[in-house]
Enzyme design. Structure first.
Site, PDB file in Angstrom:
ATOM      1  N   LYS A   1       0.848  -1.200   0.000  1.00  0.00           N
ATOM      2  CA  LYS A   1       0.000   0.000   0.000  1.00  0.00           C
ATOM      3  C   LYS A   1       0.883   1.250   0.000  1.00  0.00           C
ATOM      4  CE  LYS A   1      -3.680  -2.652   2.130  1.00  0.00           C
ATOM      5  NZ  LYS A   1      -4.337  -3.108   3.362  1.00  0.00           N
TER       6      LYS A   1
ATOM      7  N   GLN B   1      -4.390  -2.247   9.656  1.00  0.00           N
ATOM      8  CA  GLN B   1      -4.255  -3.543   8.983  1.00  0.00           C
ATOM      9  C   GLN B   1      -4.810  -4.651   9.886  1.00  0.00           C
ATOM     10  OE1 GLN B   1      -3.109  -3.866   5.741  1.00  0.00           O
ATOM     11  NE2 GLN B   1      -3.823  -5.964   5.961  1.00  0.00           N
TER      12      GLN B   1
ATOM     13  N   ASP C   1     -10.820   2.501   4.500  1.00  0.00           N
ATOM     14  CA  ASP C   1     -11.113   1.079   4.326  1.00  0.00           C
ATOM     15  C   ASP C   1     -12.620   0.825   4.375  1.00  0.00           C
ATOM     16  OD1 ASP C   1      -9.014  -0.581   3.708  1.00  0.00           O
ATOM     17  OD2 ASP C   1      -8.391  -0.916   5.782  1.00  0.00           O
TER      18      ASP C   1
END
Ligand code: NDP
Length: 292
Positions: free
Chosen positions: A54, A98, A121
């Protein structure tokens, strides 16, 4: 092969090019570059690899990135402080944590803390709640299901009125994918580990999104001729011809399915590249919301 291959690598690159062009325009107009903060807790090798990928994508697109690598035994309180600091940091537009987090941490509380304007997200209960409500729009759609729908639309698959079957009901893929399809007026069936006669349910589907993590489970004769198949699964299959000793395959038996389906995504090179592309798109959107 009868199916038209949906090239996720190519479509993801088009999304990335579009994002990069928009960032270049914004910075030329004197605006700060969109910046993504990634929070990584612990030493999971797969999580570290995803966070690195990312960060690399941010760099390639002219986006800023910061990463907070925290010890596996961090307390809930200290992790929450990191999130609150990133929420308050005006130089950060998007925050991703994450997953999975080590088991002593309360994932729901952490995700709930992320400011909705920075939740790139799309996992915060507020964004998911909006996705689930008629007439409401989430600020951000979770990246993998967002990528699945984008692939269908780019391939020209008609979603409205279609019978769609989603395999899997996870918070990050199956459930939001089903909500997105409902929002686009498909008639949706969600299958899971307790579903009876899966093959017959799938045989009714014009659109199949497979996200179960079971290697090549969906067979060719489960697929209605002409159906669109989006394979999210990533599984390692032993393969002595590869240096690594394995190759990646999806949840669908590709060789069988491609002879029956109308459209199909390959693994790798289908949904996989879309996830990071959509994260980049969401982070640009976050910057546009915060600094129009
Ligand atoms: P989870 O393990 O969280 O969820 C799996 C889902 O599949 C569950 O809902 C489970 O049902 C269901 N399931 C499991 N076995 C069966 C079965 N035999 N029949 C029917 N349903 C079953 O997985 P994720 O959603 O996180 O991921 C799914 C796959 O997608 C994985 O291969 C993962 O690696 C991949 N993935 C790929 C991404 C990408 O970028 N391409 C991103 C994220 C994931 P139940 O709820 O009853 O347990």
């Amino acid at each position: 092969m009868t199916a038209q291959l949906i090239d996720g690598k190519l479509i993801a690159q088009q999304v990335r090019d579009e994002v990069a062009a928009n960032i270049a325009k914004r910075t030329a107009a004197g605006k700060s570059k969109p910046t993504l903060a990634a929070v990584l807790v612990g030493e999971r090798v797969d999580s570290a690899t995803y966070v690195r990928a990312k960060g690399k994508a941010c760099e390639e697109l002219g986006m800023g990135s910061v990463s907070r690598h925290l010890p596996a035994d961090i307390s809930q309180e200290d992790l929450e402080k990191v999130i609150k600091d990133l929420n308050a940091d005006k130089s950060v537009n998007g925050i991703l944590v994450q997953l999975p987090l080590p088991s002593h941490l309360d994932e729901e509380r952490v995700l709930q803390l992320i400011s909705i304007e920075k939740d790139v997200d799309g996992f915060s209960p507020l964004n998911i709640g909006r996705l689930a409500q008629k007439g409401r729009e989430p600020l951000f759609v979770p990246c993998t299901p967002f990528g699945c729908i984008y692939l269908l639309e780019q391939a020209g698959v008609k979603i409205e009125g279609a019978n769609a079957v989603v395999l899997g009901r996870s918070n990050i893929v199956g459930m939001p994918a089903a909500l997105l399809l409902i929002g686009k007026n498909a008639t949706v069936t969600v299958c899971h580990s307790r579903t009876k006669d899966l093959a017959n349910v799938i045989r009714q589907a014009d659109i199949i999104i497979a996200a179960i993590g079971k290697m090549e489970m969906v067979r060719g004769d489960w697929i209605k001729p002409g159906a669109a198949v989006i394979d999210v699964g990533i599984n390692s299959k032993p393969d002595a011809t590869k240096k690594s000793g394995y190759r990646l395959v999806g949840d669908v038996n590709f060789d069988e399915a491609k002879e029956v389906a109308g459209f199909i995504t390959p693994v790798p090179g289908g949904v996989g590249p879309m996830t990071i592309a959509m994260l980049m798109k969401n982070t640009l959107r976050a910057a546009e919301i915060q600094d129009p």
